[in-house]
Design a protein around this motif. Sequence first.
Motif, PDB file in Angstrom:
ATOM      1  N   ALA A 241      58.485  40.216  39.156  1.00 42.29           N
ATOM      2  CA  ALA A 241      57.285  39.512  38.754  1.00 42.29           C
ATOM      3  C   ALA A 241      56.485  41.472  39.096  1.00 42.29           C
ATOM      4  O   ALA A 241      55.294  41.596  37.936  1.00 42.29           O
ATOM      5  N   ALA A 242      56.835  41.786  40.723  1.00 42.73           N
ATOM      6  CA  ALA A 242      56.126  43.119  40.892  1.00 42.73           C
ATOM      7  C   ALA A 242      56.610  43.763  40.143  1.00 42.73           C
ATOM      8  O   ALA A 242      55.240  44.317  39.852  1.00 42.73           O
ATOM      9  N   PHE A 243      57.715  44.173  39.660  1.00 40.22           N
ATOM     10  CA  PHE A 243      58.028  45.009  39.045  1.00 40.22           C
ATOM     11  C   PHE A 243      57.298  45.828  37.577  1.00 40.22           C
ATOM     12  O   PHE A 243      56.529  46.838  37.274  1.00 40.22           O
ATOM     13  N   ALA A 244      57.225  44.497  37.387  1.00 40.17           N
ATOM     14  CA  ALA A 244      56.718  44.370  35.522  1.00 40.17           C
ATOM     15  C   ALA A 244      55.381  44.272  36.244  1.00 40.17           C
ATOM     16  O   ALA A 244      54.727  44.727  35.221  1.00 40.17           O
ATOM     17  N   TRP A 245      53.996  43.734  36.865  1.00 36.82           N
ATOM     18  CA  TRP A 245      53.430  44.675  37.403  1.00 36.82           C
ATOM     19  C   TRP A 245      53.039  46.101  37.293  1.00 36.82           C
ATOM     20  O   TRP A 245      51.774  46.752  36.609  1.00 36.82           O
TER      21      TRP A 245
ATOM     22  N   THR B 155      52.459  35.267  43.005  1.00 36.08           N
ATOM     23  CA  THR B 155      51.922  35.237  41.671  1.00 36.08           C
ATOM     24  C   THR B 155      52.980  35.000  40.867  1.00 36.08           C
ATOM     25  O   THR B 155      53.207  34.074  39.754  1.00 36.08           O
ATOM     26  N   GLY B 156      54.152  35.661  40.557  1.00 46.49           N
ATOM     27  CA  GLY B 156      54.905  35.710  39.899  1.00 46.49           C
ATOM     28  C   GLY B 156      56.150  34.092  39.664  1.00 46.49           C
ATOM     29  O   GLY B 156      56.331  33.634  39.105  1.00 46.49           O
ATOM     30  N   ILE B 157      55.919  33.626  41.255  1.00 44.01           N
ATOM     31  CA  ILE B 157      56.230  31.635  41.620  1.00 44.01           C
ATOM     32  C   ILE B 157      55.347  31.025  41.884  1.00 44.01           C
ATOM     33  O   ILE B 157      55.654  29.714  42.319  1.00 44.01           O
ATOM     34  N   ASP B 158      54.410  31.098  41.713  1.00 43.79           N
ATOM     35  CA  ASP B 158      53.071  30.086  41.744  1.00 43.79           C
ATOM     36  C   ASP B 158      52.751  30.281  40.302  1.00 43.79           C
ATOM     37  O   ASP B 158      52.093  29.494  39.659  1.00 43.79           O
ATOM     38  N   SER B 159      53.939  28.720  40.139  1.00 43.28           N
ATOM     39  CA  SER B 159      53.410  28.059  38.750  1.00 43.28           C
ATOM     40  C   SER B 159      54.102  26.999  38.332  1.00 43.28           C
ATOM     41  O   SER B 159      55.018  26.588  39.512  1.00 43.28           O
ATOM     42  N   PHE B 160      53.758  26.075  37.850  1.00 44.22           N
ATOM     43  CA  PHE B 160      54.057  24.485  37.593  1.00 44.22           C
ATOM     44  C   PHE B 160      55.381  24.482  37.352  1.00 44.22           C
ATOM     45  O   PHE B 160      56.158  23.499  37.212  1.00 44.22           O
ATOM     46  N   PRO B 161      55.764  24.632  35.962  1.00 41.59           N
ATOM     47  CA  PRO B 161      56.816  24.715  34.976  1.00 41.59           C
ATOM     48  C   PRO B 161      58.405  25.338  35.620  1.00 41.59           C
ATOM     49  O   PRO B 161      59.456  25.028  35.608  1.00 41.59           O
ATOM     50  N   LEU B 162      57.516  25.955  36.996  1.00 36.28           N
ATOM     51  CA  LEU B 162      58.995  26.993  37.900  1.00 36.28           C
ATOM     52  C   LEU B 162      59.414  25.497  39.156  1.00 36.28           C
ATOM     53  O   LEU B 162      60.714  25.856  39.291  1.00 36.28           O
ATOM     54  N   MET B 163      58.210  24.557  39.573  1.00 35.57           N
ATOM     55  CA  MET B 163      59.110  23.935  39.570  1.00 35.57           C
ATOM     56  C   MET B 163      60.662  23.597  39.321  1.00 35.57           C
ATOM     57  O   MET B 163      60.645  22.291  40.252  1.00 35.57           O
TER      58      MET B 163
END
Length: 428
Positions: free
Chosen positions: A287-291, A48-56
């Motif tokens: 992202a996992a750490f922040a979750w 989920t942490g890297i499933d982002s359009f801006p991250l492309m």
Amino acid sequence: MGITLFIAIIVLLVLGFPVAFALAISAALAVLVGGRYPQLVVFKEMFTGIDSFPLMAVPFFILSAELMSGGALTHVLLRFAAQFVGHLRGGLGYANVLSLTLFSGISGSALADAAGPGSMMVKMMDKAGYARPYSAALTASTAVVGPIIPPSVSMIIYAMQDENVSVGGLFMAGFIPGILIALAMAGVNWWVCKKRNYHSSEPRPSAREMWVTSFKAIPALMLIVLIVVGIRFGIFTPTEASVVAVFYALVCGKWIYRTLEWKAIPGITARSAMLTASVLLVMATSAAFAWVLTVEGIPQYLSQLIISWELSPALFLVAVNILLLVFGIFMEPLPGVMILVPILAPIAFSLGIDPTHFAMVVIVNLTLGMITPPVGGLLFVTAVATRVSITDLTREMPLFLLAHLAVLILLTFIPELSTWLPHSLGFQ
């Protein structure tokens, strides 16, 4: 879970685990000890942490920088920068600062700046009689500008963590801080060269030579103009701008400078893929750490605690700077942004601090950790690229670190340095 998380991350970092693996293992251990969630949730949050359009935008900006480097851009910018300052006392040092600042508007990466044009400038300065450790320290200190002048991976990640800022606004906000840092590094170079009597043997080029060199550099310099103008006038989004940058870099290298060979493309794409993978791996594990922090309510607890202290905005910024300077010694900028921004940004907003101003304070502060011993990843990359021992390199760093701190203080207490340009152009 919270106690396990913090104990695990500290122990793993002390043992020398790579940051990405330390974050992932800490999150997995915390979930295991907590017993309330299946282990699969760690992998879910990483995805989920890297499933982002801006991250492309990240892989495309990395690829565009590699293409420009493979297309002789580095040599073009070095010649362009050296013609203006190479003949002055300490001229090659100024050329180092100027070329890295120009290249940062293309690479967006401090490591790429240091390993590419930075290492080439160190060789030139070494031949001219400069102490090699000093040249390497100047390179590492100036390469910090890479993630500050757009395009910047750190800014893209920050905008994903704070809905009160935009990628375009942060890109615009980075120009003045980046220029201030470059000027500060030039000031240190002037002082050191005066004390050590580093003279320049470079002749001043003729007007005709300067015109020809500048004309050749125009296509390379136009990339940053293309990105900024395109985003400002809504022609394309930052993610789309990264794709445009790739095609522009390919055209420059292959058909304008004619130095990019088709057979070099596989190697360039492979290096870009490796760099992208390393960035995304850190982001996923962060992202996992922040979750885990979020489900344990740690950000909310810290927010309430800090708010209860009733700090003024100025005192809060001072406290944040101290926290980030310490945090940055042990943690890379990207996981720092992922973990700390969701905690600190809402508090800053509640205190009336401009979100763009706060973003630049955080990004500049965490970036300084890259040149702060004992971890300082940029120091190690520069030492390897320039063949200087890390001990000799570190000895040359104090003046540069003081100059960086001076710029950070200015950015902290003069918000307009960060906010004037983006607000004037209509960004948040």
